[in-house]
Design a protein around this motif. Structure first.
Motif, PDB file in Angstrom:
ATOM      1  N   ALA A 122     -52.409 -18.803  -8.276  1.00  0.00           N
ATOM      2  CA  ALA A 122     -52.032 -18.314  -9.603  1.00  0.00           C
ATOM      3  C   ALA A 122     -51.350 -17.047  -9.642  1.00  0.00           C
ATOM      4  O   ALA A 122     -50.409 -17.075 -10.389  1.00  0.00           O
ATOM      5  CB  ALA A 122     -53.229 -18.592 -10.573  1.00  0.00           C
ATOM      6  N   LYS A 123     -52.029 -16.237  -9.094  1.00  0.00           N
ATOM      7  CA  LYS A 123     -51.415 -14.840  -9.101  1.00  0.00           C
ATOM      8  C   LYS A 123     -50.038 -14.555  -8.543  1.00  0.00           C
ATOM      9  O   LYS A 123     -49.132 -14.159  -9.105  1.00  0.00           O
ATOM     10  CB  LYS A 123     -52.403 -13.622  -8.788  1.00  0.00           C
ATOM     11  N   GLN A 124     -49.935 -15.329  -7.256  1.00  0.00           N
ATOM     12  CA  GLN A 124     -48.573 -15.375  -6.724  1.00  0.00           C
ATOM     13  C   GLN A 124     -47.633 -16.358  -7.476  1.00  0.00           C
ATOM     14  O   GLN A 124     -46.542 -15.791  -7.151  1.00  0.00           O
ATOM     15  CB  GLN A 124     -48.860 -15.939  -5.237  1.00  0.00           C
ATOM     16  N   MET A 125     -48.157 -17.239  -7.817  1.00  0.00           N
ATOM     17  CA  MET A 125     -47.133 -18.068  -8.514  1.00  0.00           C
ATOM     18  C   MET A 125     -46.572 -17.295  -9.698  1.00  0.00           C
ATOM     19  O   MET A 125     -45.608 -17.499 -10.235  1.00  0.00           O
ATOM     20  CB  MET A 125     -47.863 -19.330  -9.063  1.00  0.00           C
ATOM     21  N   LYS A 126     -47.434 -16.314 -10.558  1.00  0.00           N
ATOM     22  CA  LYS A 126     -47.050 -15.568 -11.595  1.00  0.00           C
ATOM     23  C   LYS A 126     -46.035 -14.763 -11.173  1.00  0.00           C
ATOM     24  O   LYS A 126     -44.872 -14.721 -12.036  1.00  0.00           O
ATOM     25  CB  LYS A 126     -48.004 -15.119 -12.395  1.00  0.00           C
ATOM     26  N   ILE A 127     -45.805 -14.202 -10.034  1.00  0.00           N
ATOM     27  CA  ILE A 127     -44.823 -13.338  -9.812  1.00  0.00           C
ATOM     28  C   ILE A 127     -43.707 -14.005  -9.323  1.00  0.00           C
ATOM     29  O   ILE A 127     -42.424 -13.547  -9.549  1.00  0.00           O
ATOM     30  CB  ILE A 127     -45.379 -12.469  -8.370  1.00  0.00           C
ATOM     31  N   VAL A 128     -43.789 -15.188  -8.648  1.00  0.00           N
ATOM     32  CA  VAL A 128     -42.704 -15.844  -8.216  1.00  0.00           C
ATOM     33  C   VAL A 128     -41.763 -16.426  -9.512  1.00  0.00           C
ATOM     34  O   VAL A 128     -40.789 -16.606  -9.628  1.00  0.00           O
ATOM     35  CB  VAL A 128     -42.920 -17.062  -7.391  1.00  0.00           C
ATOM     36  N   HIS A 129     -42.818 -17.109 -10.359  1.00  0.00           N
ATOM     37  CA  HIS A 129     -42.383 -17.314 -11.773  1.00  0.00           C
ATOM     38  C   HIS A 129     -41.431 -16.560 -12.598  1.00  0.00           C
ATOM     39  O   HIS A 129     -40.258 -16.628 -12.881  1.00  0.00           O
ATOM     40  CB  HIS A 129     -43.498 -18.006 -12.625  1.00  0.00           C
ATOM     41  N   MET A 130     -41.880 -15.104 -12.583  1.00  0.00           N
ATOM     42  CA  MET A 130     -41.083 -14.147 -13.284  1.00  0.00           C
ATOM     43  C   MET A 130     -40.068 -13.800 -12.583  1.00  0.00           C
ATOM     44  O   MET A 130     -38.770 -13.682 -13.334  1.00  0.00           O
ATOM     45  CB  MET A 130     -42.036 -12.998 -13.489  1.00  0.00           C
ATOM     46  N   THR A 131     -39.732 -13.866 -11.342  1.00  0.00           N
ATOM     47  CA  THR A 131     -38.646 -13.737 -10.348  1.00  0.00           C
ATOM     48  C   THR A 131     -37.699 -14.736 -10.902  1.00  0.00           C
ATOM     49  O   THR A 131     -36.646 -14.645 -10.996  1.00  0.00           O
ATOM     50  CB  THR A 131     -38.932 -13.471  -9.043  1.00  0.00           C
ATOM     51  N   LEU A 132     -38.360 -16.117 -10.816  1.00  0.00           N
ATOM     52  CA  LEU A 132     -37.484 -17.107 -11.235  1.00  0.00           C
ATOM     53  C   LEU A 132     -36.784 -17.207 -12.513  1.00  0.00           C
ATOM     54  O   LEU A 132     -35.542 -17.387 -12.809  1.00  0.00           O
ATOM     55  CB  LEU A 132     -38.307 -18.566 -11.299  1.00  0.00           C
ATOM     56  N   ARG A 133     -37.614 -16.584 -13.481  1.00  0.00           N
ATOM     57  CA  ARG A 133     -36.931 -16.227 -14.827  1.00  0.00           C
ATOM     58  C   ARG A 133     -35.709 -15.349 -14.829  1.00  0.00           C
ATOM     59  O   ARG A 133     -34.665 -15.491 -15.463  1.00  0.00           O
ATOM     60  CB  ARG A 133     -37.822 -15.673 -15.638  1.00  0.00           C
ATOM     61  N   LEU A 134     -35.962 -14.416 -13.844  1.00  0.00           N
ATOM     62  CA  LEU A 134     -34.862 -13.349 -13.853  1.00  0.00           C
ATOM     63  C   LEU A 134     -33.546 -13.806 -13.215  1.00  0.00           C
ATOM     64  O   LEU A 134     -32.358 -13.874 -13.751  1.00  0.00           O
ATOM     65  CB  LEU A 134     -35.046 -12.239 -12.746  1.00  0.00           C
ATOM     66  N   PHE A 135     -33.840 -14.982 -12.209  1.00  0.00           N
ATOM     67  CA  PHE A 135     -32.682 -15.711 -11.968  1.00  0.00           C
ATOM     68  C   PHE A 135     -32.148 -16.771 -12.924  1.00  0.00           C
ATOM     69  O   PHE A 135     -30.819 -16.997 -12.732  1.00  0.00           O
ATOM     70  CB  PHE A 135     -33.283 -16.426 -10.501  1.00  0.00           C
ATOM     71  N   TYR A 136     -32.846 -17.045 -13.788  1.00  0.00           N
ATOM     72  CA  TYR A 136     -32.352 -17.897 -14.907  1.00  0.00           C
ATOM     73  C   TYR A 136     -31.081 -17.070 -15.613  1.00  0.00           C
ATOM     74  O   TYR A 136     -30.266 -17.746 -15.772  1.00  0.00           O
ATOM     75  CB  TYR A 136     -33.403 -18.233 -15.842  1.00  0.00           C
ATOM     76  N   LEU A 140     -36.845 -20.754  -5.296  1.00  0.00           N
ATOM     77  CA  LEU A 140     -38.046 -20.122  -5.993  1.00  0.00           C
ATOM     78  C   LEU A 140     -38.969 -20.989  -6.959  1.00  0.00           C
ATOM     79  O   LEU A 140     -40.223 -20.994  -7.049  1.00  0.00           O
ATOM     80  CB  LEU A 140     -37.659 -18.887  -6.964  1.00  0.00           C
ATOM     81  N   PHE A 141     -38.290 -22.191  -7.394  1.00  0.00           N
ATOM     82  CA  PHE A 141     -39.015 -23.068  -8.083  1.00  0.00           C
ATOM     83  C   PHE A 141     -39.896 -23.899  -6.962  1.00  0.00           C
ATOM     84  O   PHE A 141     -40.918 -24.209  -7.539  1.00  0.00           O
ATOM     85  CB  PHE A 141     -37.841 -24.250  -8.938  1.00  0.00           C
ATOM     86  N   VAL A 142     -39.389 -24.237  -6.075  1.00  0.00           N
ATOM     87  CA  VAL A 142     -40.055 -24.962  -5.087  1.00  0.00           C
ATOM     88  C   VAL A 142     -41.418 -24.254  -4.531  1.00  0.00           C
ATOM     89  O   VAL A 142     -42.680 -24.709  -4.250  1.00  0.00           O
ATOM     90  CB  VAL A 142     -39.295 -25.486  -3.664  1.00  0.00           C
ATOM     91  N   VAL A 143     -41.063 -23.167  -4.291  1.00  0.00           N
ATOM     92  CA  VAL A 143     -42.225 -22.086  -3.973  1.00  0.00           C
ATOM     93  C   VAL A 143     -43.113 -21.879  -5.071  1.00  0.00           C
ATOM     94  O   VAL A 143     -44.499 -21.937  -4.675  1.00  0.00           O
ATOM     95  CB  VAL A 143     -41.539 -20.697  -3.628  1.00  0.00           C
ATOM     96  N   ALA A 144     -42.746 -21.859  -6.338  1.00  0.00           N
ATOM     97  CA  ALA A 144     -43.834 -21.700  -7.473  1.00  0.00           C
ATOM     98  C   ALA A 144     -44.737 -23.124  -7.457  1.00  0.00           C
ATOM     99  O   ALA A 144     -45.837 -22.983  -7.652  1.00  0.00           O
ATOM    100  CB  ALA A 144     -43.105 -21.282  -8.857  1.00  0.00           C
ATOM    101  N   LEU A 145     -43.984 -24.260  -7.298  1.00  0.00           N
ATOM    102  CA  LEU A 145     -44.634 -25.497  -7.267  1.00  0.00           C
ATOM    103  C   LEU A 145     -45.710 -25.350  -6.209  1.00  0.00           C
ATOM    104  O   LEU A 145     -46.947 -25.773  -6.398  1.00  0.00           O
ATOM    105  CB  LEU A 145     -43.764 -26.609  -7.054  1.00  0.00           C
ATOM    106  N   ALA A 146     -45.253 -25.049  -4.946  1.00  0.00           N
ATOM    107  CA  ALA A 146     -46.264 -24.984  -3.968  1.00  0.00           C
ATOM    108  C   ALA A 146     -47.220 -24.018  -3.906  1.00  0.00           C
ATOM    109  O   ALA A 146     -48.546 -24.427  -3.841  1.00  0.00           O
ATOM    110  CB  ALA A 146     -45.541 -24.757  -2.589  1.00  0.00           C
TER     111      ALA A 146
END
Length: 123
Positions: free
Chosen positions: A31-45, A18-24
């Motif tokens: 930006a909108k798609q990154m925000k969704i992935v970033h929030m999902t990444l926070r759940l995984f944290y 998810l981190f690599v996807v957010a970077l990509a």
């Protein structure tokens, strides 16, 4: 079930993806798609911390200090990863945080796989 390393390893592997996807997504201006992935990444944290905490309390016997160092370095990985994404979003340089991320990730992986539990193949 959660005394096996498999759930913990699964959560941090998914988080790395998810981190690599957010970077990509950031690099592609999505930006909108990154925000969704970033929030999902926070759940995984959170899931990483929960599964790691369970492993820590279950296996930290004689090598309590090494497991504690590994736990703290794992938290550092999460902190650096979050700071890389936040700094990129804000348009600030993230090179120092990226270096910290790589170093703390390598330390965490080394400690995790070199300890007696390591990768619990038998589950």
């Amino acid at each position: 079930m959660f005394t096996s390393t498999h759930p913990h390893i699964l959560t941090w592997v998914v988080a790395l993806i998810l981190f690599v996807v957010a970077l990509a997504l950031f690099k592609n201006g999505m930006a909108k798609q990154m925000k969704i992935v970033h929030m999902t990444l926070r759940l995984f944290y959170i899931l990483i911390i929960i599964t790691g905490g369970i492993l820590f309390f279950h296996f930290a016997g004689n090598d309590h200090m090494m497991y504690g160092i590994k736990f703290v370095s794992g938290i550092a990985v999460i902190g650096f990863a979050e700071m890389v994404l936040v700094k990129l979003k804000k348009g600030k340089p993230a090179k120092g945080m990226a270096i910290g991320l790589v170093i703390s990730l390598l330390v965490t992986l080394y400690l995790g796989f070199s300890m007696p539990v390591g990768f619990d193949f038998l589950g």
